[in-house]
Design an enzyme around this catalytic site. Structure first.
Site, PDB file in Angstrom:
ATOM      1  N   LYS A  26      53.530  36.638  29.693  1.00 18.89           N
ATOM      2  CA  LYS A  26      52.237  37.310  29.933  1.00 18.89           C
ATOM      3  C   LYS A  26      51.418  37.249  28.658  1.00 18.89           C
ATOM      4  O   LYS A  26      51.977  37.204  27.561  1.00 18.89           O
ATOM      5  CB  LYS A  26      52.469  38.777  30.309  1.00 18.89           C
ATOM      6  CG  LYS A  26      51.317  39.386  31.075  1.00 18.89           C
ATOM      7  CD  LYS A  26      51.381  38.950  32.517  1.00 18.89           C
ATOM      8  CE  LYS A  26      50.369  39.624  33.392  1.00 18.89           C
ATOM      9  NZ  LYS A  26      50.739  39.472  34.811  1.00 18.89           N
ATOM     10  N   GLY A  56      41.438  49.929  43.733  1.00 17.97           N
ATOM     11  CA  GLY A  56      41.009  48.697  43.083  1.00 17.97           C
ATOM     12  C   GLY A  56      40.172  47.874  44.044  1.00 17.97           C
ATOM     13  O   GLY A  56      40.298  47.996  45.273  1.00 17.97           O
ATOM     14  N   GLY A 100      39.356  44.405  42.919  1.00 15.78           N
ATOM     15  CA  GLY A 100      39.338  43.078  42.297  1.00 15.78           C
ATOM     16  C   GLY A 100      39.894  42.050  43.260  1.00 15.78           C
ATOM     17  O   GLY A 100      39.940  42.273  44.473  1.00 15.78           O
ATOM     18  N   ASN A 101      40.348  40.949  42.721  1.00 15.99           N
ATOM     19  CA  ASN A 101      40.815  39.824  43.539  1.00 15.99           C
ATOM     20  C   ASN A 101      41.921  40.218  44.518  1.00 15.99           C
ATOM     21  O   ASN A 101      41.874  39.877  45.697  1.00 15.99           O
ATOM     22  CB  ASN A 101      41.274  38.711  42.587  1.00 15.99           C
ATOM     23  CG  ASN A 101      42.022  37.613  43.303  1.00 15.99           C
ATOM     24  OD1 ASN A 101      43.247  37.653  43.415  1.00 15.99           O
ATOM     25  ND2 ASN A 101      41.303  36.634  43.828  1.00 15.99           N
TER      26      ASN A 101
HETATM   27  N1  GLU Z   1      48.750  37.320  37.137  1.00 12.47           N
HETATM   28  C1  GLU Z   1      49.453  37.142  38.366  1.00 12.47           C
HETATM   29  C2  GLU Z   1      50.684  38.050  38.428  1.00 12.47           C
HETATM   30  O1  GLU Z   1      50.759  39.061  37.791  1.00 12.47           O
HETATM   31  C3  GLU Z   1      49.778  35.689  38.625  1.00 12.47           C
HETATM   32  C4  GLU Z   1      50.600  35.019  37.569  1.00 12.47           C
HETATM   33  C5  GLU Z   1      50.655  33.523  37.720  1.00 12.47           C
HETATM   34  O2  GLU Z   1      50.097  33.000  38.648  1.00 12.47           O
HETATM   35  O3  GLU Z   1      51.265  32.911  36.848  1.00 12.47           O
HETATM   36  O4  GLU Z   1      51.576  37.815  39.189  1.00 12.47           O
END
Ligand code: GLU
Length: 426
Positions: A105, A217, A219-220
């Site tokens: 992350k 929320g 968002g997406n």
């Molecule tokens: N940010 C998204 C998650 O928390 C997707 C991560 C990704 O696609 O690598 O799962």
């Protein structure tokens, strides 16, 4: 954000299941901490001619099952411990849906609302300049997350390819369609949340059209969860979101059901609904926490971590049957114990929201082949993956009388621990 530390939550969740699995001490040591961390400065030339310096992070939790995978968040309250927790949750997420990826992350402490598009571009390129040697299609693959978009991913890809002097479309996922992105990636996380809700309802013998939901929320994740859930006949009666000029959140409620078609045109890129226009459209404007106290069947927290805690859990109405965690880490340890005691059906974050990374994996496969699939094909495969992961977790939960979160952890940790062992790491 709050006094809760998400990394402590992630470690406590891990410790509980490590004990159940009787993991060796070395395996516990390896998996309850991150494999490596980068903390760095990103100098950005601002539009006013001055330079500002932003703090960036990238954490790899574990890559025994494949390259690190996980998004990059832009958030003013980002902390290293949040990024650590999110990296760890990515490891479990990829393992529970059985895709050959590890957990990572990244983040930047910033509020993109206050940055012009050019400044955001320079920030994205600056992040990649700092990390270019340590991320890549075969080592660690970033993606979008809170307040980052396909455009941010493309700027990052462009910088990475410029530095390395070749095309590496598998370096990053969540790219725009036509620029290496996968059809269905934008919808994937929200749709995945609804696929597993559908499976849970099936088992309860409840029809989606007889249910209502409240969503935190906008968002997406929230937007596409609402879209598919509504298409299945469900009714969302409340959504909450952050309001930029006021710097606080509100819940918007409409008993006849919130209507995406009318809300999306009055919502910005970051998921903030214009409150004056929402009122004109007949939405009742309530305090931020009101989303959780709605008399609905399903709660979908799809904002940030620690939102369902010891205080807010008290407000949940007895009618609530399912909590599906669209966000990462929305529930604290204390609130989770209460949910378990009350017998609310929990679909934990790293299972419920795994649709995003699953589709990212499909995107990598397509990017590496330079051959792109039809949307129905992507969404069909996504549904299969989410449904089979849900069934595996639920079967184990029933068989061993486990809480759903613990059952998901048992499957994920066992897979990752075996990979570490088979590699000879522990
Ligand atoms: N940010 C998204 C998650 O928390 C997707 C991560 C990704 O696609 O690598 O799962």
């Amino acid at each position: 954000m709050s006094q809760y530390n998400p990394f402590e939550t992630a470690q406590a969740q891990f410790d509980k299941v490590a004990e159940m699995l009787n993991l060796a001490v070395a395996t516990r040591k390896l998996l309850r901490n991150t494999a490596r961390e980068f903390h760095f400065n990103i100098p950005v030339a601002m539009d006013n001619g001055e330079v500002d310096v932003f703090r960036g992070f990238r954490v790899l939790h574990n890559d025994a099952r494949g390259p690190g995978k996980g998004g990059i968040r832009f958030h003013p309250q980002e902390t290293i411990d949040t990024v650590r927790a999110l990296a760890m949750w990515m490891t479990w997420k990829c393992a529970v849906v059985d895709i050959p990826l590890g957990g990572g992350k990244g983040g930047v402490i910033c509020d993109p609302h206050n940055l012009s598009p050019r400044e955001q571009e320079r920030l994205c390129r600056g992040w990649v300049r700092q990390m270019a040697k340590h991320v890549g299609p075969l080592s660690d693959v970033p993606a979008p997350d809170v307040m980052t978009s396909a455009q941010h991913m493309l700027w990052m890809l462009d910088e990475y390819e410029t530095i390395h002097g070749a095309k590496y479309p598998g370096f990053i996922t969540g790219k725009p369609i036509g620029m290496g992105g996968s059809l269905g990636r934008t919808e994937a996380t929200g749709y995945g949340v609804v696929f597993v809700i559908r499976e849970a309802l099936k088992d309860m013998d409840i029809r989606p059209e007889d249910t209502t939901a409240s969503v935190q929320g906008f968002g997406n994740v929230a937007q596409y969860a609402i879209q598919l859930y509504t298409q299945m006949g469900g009714k969302v009666i409340a959504v909450s979101c952050w309001d930029q000029p006021d710097s606080k959140a509100y819940t918007y409620k409409k008993n006849e059901g919130v209507n995406l078609d009318e809300l999306l045109p009055i919502t910005d890129h970051f998921g903030s609904i214009n409150k004056d226009k929402a009122r004109e459209l007949g939405y009742e404007q309530l305090p931020a926490e009101a989303w959780i106290e709605q008399d609905v069947d399903i709660l979908i927290p799809a904002a940030l971590e620690n939102e369902i805690n010891q205080e807010s859990i008290q407000k949940v109405k007895p009618r609530v049957k399912i909590i599906a965690e669209g966000a990462n880490g929305p529930t604290t340890i204390e609130a989770d114990e209460i949910i378990q005691k009350q017998g609310i059906f929990m679909i934990p974050d790293f299972l419920a929201n795994a649709g995003g990374v699953t589709c990212s994996y499909f995107e990598q496969v397509q990017s590496n082949m330079n051959y792109y699939w039809e949307k129905d094909d992507v969404l069909g495969r996504l549904d299969n993956k989410m449904t089979s992961a849900f069934i595996a977790v639920y079967d184990l939960a029933k068989k061993k009388k486990l809480y759903m979160r613990d059952a998901a952890y048992v499957i994920a940790i066992d897979r990752v621990a075996s990979a570490c062992k088979n590699r000879g790491w522990v």
